[in-house]
Motif scaffolding. Sequence first.
Motif, PDB file in Angstrom:
ATOM      1  N   ILE A 285      33.081  41.145  51.602  1.00 23.59           N
ATOM      2  CA  ILE A 285      33.169  41.438  50.179  1.00 23.59           C
ATOM      3  C   ILE A 285      32.601  42.829  49.913  1.00 23.59           C
ATOM      4  O   ILE A 285      31.442  43.101  50.256  1.00 23.59           O
ATOM      5  N   ALA A 286      33.387  43.659  49.325  1.00 23.56           N
ATOM      6  CA  ALA A 286      32.927  45.014  49.009  1.00 23.56           C
ATOM      7  C   ALA A 286      31.876  44.971  47.902  1.00 23.56           C
ATOM      8  O   ALA A 286      31.843  44.023  47.114  1.00 23.56           O
ATOM      9  N   ASP A 287      31.013  45.986  47.896  1.00 26.82           N
ATOM     10  CA  ASP A 287      29.961  46.021  46.876  1.00 26.82           C
ATOM     11  C   ASP A 287      30.562  46.072  45.480  1.00 26.82           C
ATOM     12  O   ASP A 287      31.581  46.700  45.250  1.00 26.82           O
ATOM     13  N   GLY A 288      29.885  45.409  44.564  1.00 24.50           N
ATOM     14  CA  GLY A 288      30.254  45.515  43.151  1.00 24.50           C
ATOM     15  C   GLY A 288      31.441  44.671  42.733  1.00 24.50           C
ATOM     16  O   GLY A 288      31.893  44.745  41.609  1.00 24.50           O
ATOM     17  N   VAL A 289      31.945  43.825  43.638  1.00 27.59           N
ATOM     18  CA  VAL A 289      33.072  42.973  43.242  1.00 27.59           C
ATOM     19  C   VAL A 289      32.555  41.810  42.411  1.00 27.59           C
ATOM     20  O   VAL A 289      31.587  41.159  42.787  1.00 27.59           O
ATOM     21  N   ASN A 290      33.222  41.571  41.299  1.00 30.50           N
ATOM     22  CA  ASN A 290      32.814  40.470  40.435  1.00 30.50           C
ATOM     23  C   ASN A 290      33.398  39.157  40.956  1.00 30.50           C
ATOM     24  O   ASN A 290      34.602  38.951  40.918  1.00 30.50           O
ATOM     25  N   LEU A 291      32.514  38.282  41.452  1.00 28.54           N
ATOM     26  CA  LEU A 291      32.999  37.015  42.014  1.00 28.54           C
ATOM     27  C   LEU A 291      32.743  35.833  41.085  1.00 28.54           C
ATOM     28  O   LEU A 291      32.579  34.705  41.516  1.00 28.54           O
ATOM     29  N   GLU A 292      32.700  36.105  39.810  1.00 35.43           N
ATOM     30  CA  GLU A 292      32.523  34.991  38.883  1.00 35.43           C
ATOM     31  C   GLU A 292      33.829  34.235  38.732  1.00 35.43           C
ATOM     32  O   GLU A 292      34.892  34.720  39.090  1.00 35.43           O
ATOM     33  N   GLY A 293      33.738  33.044  38.178  1.00 39.01           N
ATOM     34  CA  GLY A 293      34.949  32.234  37.980  1.00 39.01           C
ATOM     35  C   GLY A 293      35.207  31.306  39.145  1.00 39.01           C
ATOM     36  O   GLY A 293      34.591  31.422  40.210  1.00 39.01           O
ATOM     37  N   THR A 294      36.103  30.370  38.916  1.00 41.56           N
ATOM     38  CA  THR A 294      36.411  29.381  39.943  1.00 41.56           C
ATOM     39  C   THR A 294      37.895  29.400  40.267  1.00 41.56           C
ATOM     40  O   THR A 294      38.680  30.070  39.583  1.00 41.56           O
ATOM     41  N   TYR A 295      38.259  28.636  41.297  1.00 39.19           N
ATOM     42  CA  TYR A 295      39.664  28.597  41.694  1.00 39.19           C
ATOM     43  C   TYR A 295      40.037  27.197  42.149  1.00 39.19           C
ATOM     44  O   TYR A 295      39.236  26.487  42.764  1.00 39.19           O
ATOM     45  N   SER A 296      41.263  26.792  41.814  1.00 37.62           N
ATOM     46  CA  SER A 296      41.766  25.494  42.279  1.00 37.62           C
ATOM     47  C   SER A 296      43.160  25.670  42.870  1.00 37.62           C
ATOM     48  O   SER A 296      43.903  26.558  42.453  1.00 37.62           O
ATOM     49  N   GLY A 297      43.494  24.843  43.832  1.00 40.26           N
ATOM     50  CA  GLY A 297      44.832  24.912  44.406  1.00 40.26           C
ATOM     51  C   GLY A 297      45.019  23.856  45.468  1.00 40.26           C
ATOM     52  O   GLY A 297      44.053  23.287  45.986  1.00 40.26           O
ATOM     53  N   ARG A 298      46.275  23.534  45.730  1.00 37.99           N
ATOM     54  CA  ARG A 298      46.606  22.526  46.719  1.00 37.99           C
ATOM     55  C   ARG A 298      47.735  23.080  47.567  1.00 37.99           C
ATOM     56  O   ARG A 298      48.822  23.343  47.061  1.00 37.99           O
ATOM     57  N   TYR A 299      47.505  23.268  48.842  1.00 38.94           N
ATOM     58  CA  TYR A 299      48.505  23.938  49.682  1.00 38.94           C
ATOM     59  C   TYR A 299      48.786  23.125  50.923  1.00 38.94           C
ATOM     60  O   TYR A 299      47.865  22.678  51.604  1.00 38.94           O
ATOM     61  N   GLN A 300      50.064  22.915  51.219  1.00 35.22           N
ATOM     62  CA  GLN A 300      50.398  22.228  52.462  1.00 35.22           C
ATOM     63  C   GLN A 300      51.029  23.215  53.428  1.00 35.22           C
ATOM     64  O   GLN A 300      52.101  23.774  53.158  1.00 35.22           O
ATOM     65  N   ASN A 301      50.368  23.404  54.571  1.00 36.74           N
ATOM     66  CA  ASN A 301      50.843  24.308  55.615  1.00 36.74           C
ATOM     67  C   ASN A 301      51.295  25.660  55.071  1.00 36.74           C
ATOM     68  O   ASN A 301      52.379  26.125  55.382  1.00 36.74           O
ATOM     69  N   LYS A 302      50.476  26.270  54.242  1.00 36.70           N
ATOM     70  CA  LYS A 302      50.818  27.581  53.684  1.00 36.70           C
ATOM     71  C   LYS A 302      49.997  28.661  54.390  1.00 36.70           C
ATOM     72  O   LYS A 302      48.941  28.394  54.952  1.00 36.70           O
ATOM     73  N   SER A 303      50.503  29.885  54.326  1.00 35.71           N
ATOM     74  CA  SER A 303      49.786  30.982  54.971  1.00 35.71           C
ATOM     75  C   SER A 303      48.597  31.409  54.115  1.00 35.71           C
ATOM     76  O   SER A 303      48.569  31.196  52.905  1.00 35.71           O
ATOM     77  N   LEU A 304      47.646  32.043  54.759  1.00 35.52           N
ATOM     78  CA  LEU A 304      46.458  32.520  54.048  1.00 35.52           C
ATOM     79  C   LEU A 304      46.846  33.554  52.997  1.00 35.52           C
ATOM     80  O   LEU A 304      46.300  33.593  51.897  1.00 35.52           O
ATOM     81  N   GLU A 305      47.842  34.354  53.344  1.00 34.22           N
ATOM     82  CA  GLU A 305      48.301  35.406  52.429  1.00 34.22           C
ATOM     83  C   GLU A 305      48.716  34.832  51.080  1.00 34.22           C
ATOM     84  O   GLU A 305      48.363  35.363  50.035  1.00 34.22           O
ATOM     85  N   LEU A 306      49.457  33.735  51.162  1.00 34.36           N
ATOM     86  CA  LEU A 306      49.951  33.130  49.934  1.00 34.36           C
ATOM     87  C   LEU A 306      48.802  32.696  49.032  1.00 34.36           C
ATOM     88  O   LEU A 306      48.826  32.897  47.813  1.00 34.36           O
ATOM     89  N   ILE A 307      47.756  32.158  49.647  1.00 35.51           N
ATOM     90  CA  ILE A 307      46.605  31.707  48.861  1.00 35.51           C
ATOM     91  C   ILE A 307      45.850  32.900  48.289  1.00 35.51           C
ATOM     92  O   ILE A 307      45.471  32.927  47.125  1.00 35.51           O
TER      93      ILE A 307
END
Lengths: 335, 223
Positions: free
Chosen positions: A290-312
């Motif tokens: 993680i680069a300095d100063g990146v705002n990592l607030e907030g949350t994330y939800s998702g459901r993925y079946q056999n998907k690539s990391l890129e897509l997520i």
Amino acid sequence: MDYKEYKVQDFLGDEYFVSWVIDEDPAATQFWEKWLSANPEKRLEVERAKELIKSVNYKYTDKLTDTEYSQIFERLLRADEAAASPSGNRYKRLAYGIAAAIALLIVALIGYQETYEPVEELAIQQVEVSTELGQRKTIKLPDGSIVKLNIGSSLEFPERFEMATRTVKLTGEGYFDVAEDKSKPFIIQSGGLFTEVLGTSFNLCAYPELDSITVSVVTGRVKISNESGVHQVLSPADMGIYSRQTQSILKTKYDEDILAWYSGILIIENKPLPEVFSQLERWYGVEFEIADGVNLEGTYSGRYQNKSLELILEGISTTSHINYSIDNKKIRIYE
Amino acid sequence: MTQPKKNTAPIPLRNTYGISEHDGGVSEREDLIWERFKAGDQKALTYIFQNYSNFLFNYGYQFTRDRNMIKDCLQDLFLDLIRQKKNLSASTSIKYYLMRSFRNKLVATVEKNQNREKAEQEKTAENESFMVTISSEVKMINGQLDAEKQHLIADKLNELPPLQREAVLLYFYEGMKYTEIAELLGVKVKSARALIYRSLDSLKDLLSPYKGVIFLIAYLFSL
């Protein structure tokens, strides 16, 4: 005794009547048939009493498994043979005792001399299969059982199952589809928890860094026990939770999501971004930076079946307004 | 040997070994087997274990859900028999002899464990001991027992205290006589009789066809 006055209840209270219905003893049958043809008006009452008697049964029943049965039976036969051998013959027993002691001594001496040599050669070889983070493996065991190992896990098992039990050792998480063999219980040792089955499928999650070990049963019955023998029997939909700290075992129901990993489904449920990243690190075997100063607030939800990391990552970057770059196994997150 | 009399799938619980108990007598066969066992015939031991181990296990299961405890008691029971076989008295019935010894052993062990451990789980086991179910396998001509009534009868019986439920199952399922029940439970014959009569009394309304209908209607209205 005047049976003519009998009502249903009286027939039921009559032990001879009841044992006739149950045993169907020919002599008794003859008596009752004769009596009934002389008193046809009683047939209805008799039929009703018979019907009730034949319907009474134990609500809960259980029996010995084949393994338990033969274990006890073998022990009994041995005890019986011991009891049958002439117990008065003390000299013979003494002779056996001395012979056994000498044998032990010889074994001890040989054992002592051989400590420098690899003892394992005599034993059955242990096989260990492990997975890295981001990696899953399906293993077929010598008995035909199939184990799917989740990320960062390992399974240790003998080359051949030649002992009385099929014992394996799990670290991490695995989904077990155990081939049925009633004469050889399948036992999984993980931390301080022992999971014993005859033939069933279930998920066992025993990552060392987690406080609890969980067993989620899909089919069949599974017995889990701790080192002091406290146990629970789990049925389908049951989940056993073993606490590493207290060694206690709790029984509850599990959420289907527990098994999602088996079908390659990644579930992110309303998690803060740092946690999402560490989950992805494990799932895909990558490392986030993680680069300095990146705002990592907030949350994330998702459901993925056999998907690539890129897509997520694409999904996260649009909702959380961050950028990413992929360099082989390194993911950089920047503003 | 006679064939199993009642279809008791999945577990053959009922004694199916040709014991005729009608005149309180003993079948010669079992008598002989017992004698052969005492004389040290291993085939007799095999016969006894084969025929009674699961029956006893299930009987034990009515007292506790602790399978290991039942297994241990079962093994102890047979080990005792093997060790003492020369001193065993002639038994009127192998089945009842085993039941009696097994029951004593098990009840003592269960009690001992209850003292030692917190009795939470054991208590539920006691409430579930000797639970009865009513389910007719064969439809009888003039059959009266529909599903509704089966339920009502089972519920009534299951409200009875455990000892009374045990007597009900011994009497109606195992086909034991009052004297045999009394001996097994360690009570007087009069008391054994009373256990069954009281159970039947509690079913009175359900057993009489007309009263049964009235009861049922009353029951339905009360819903």
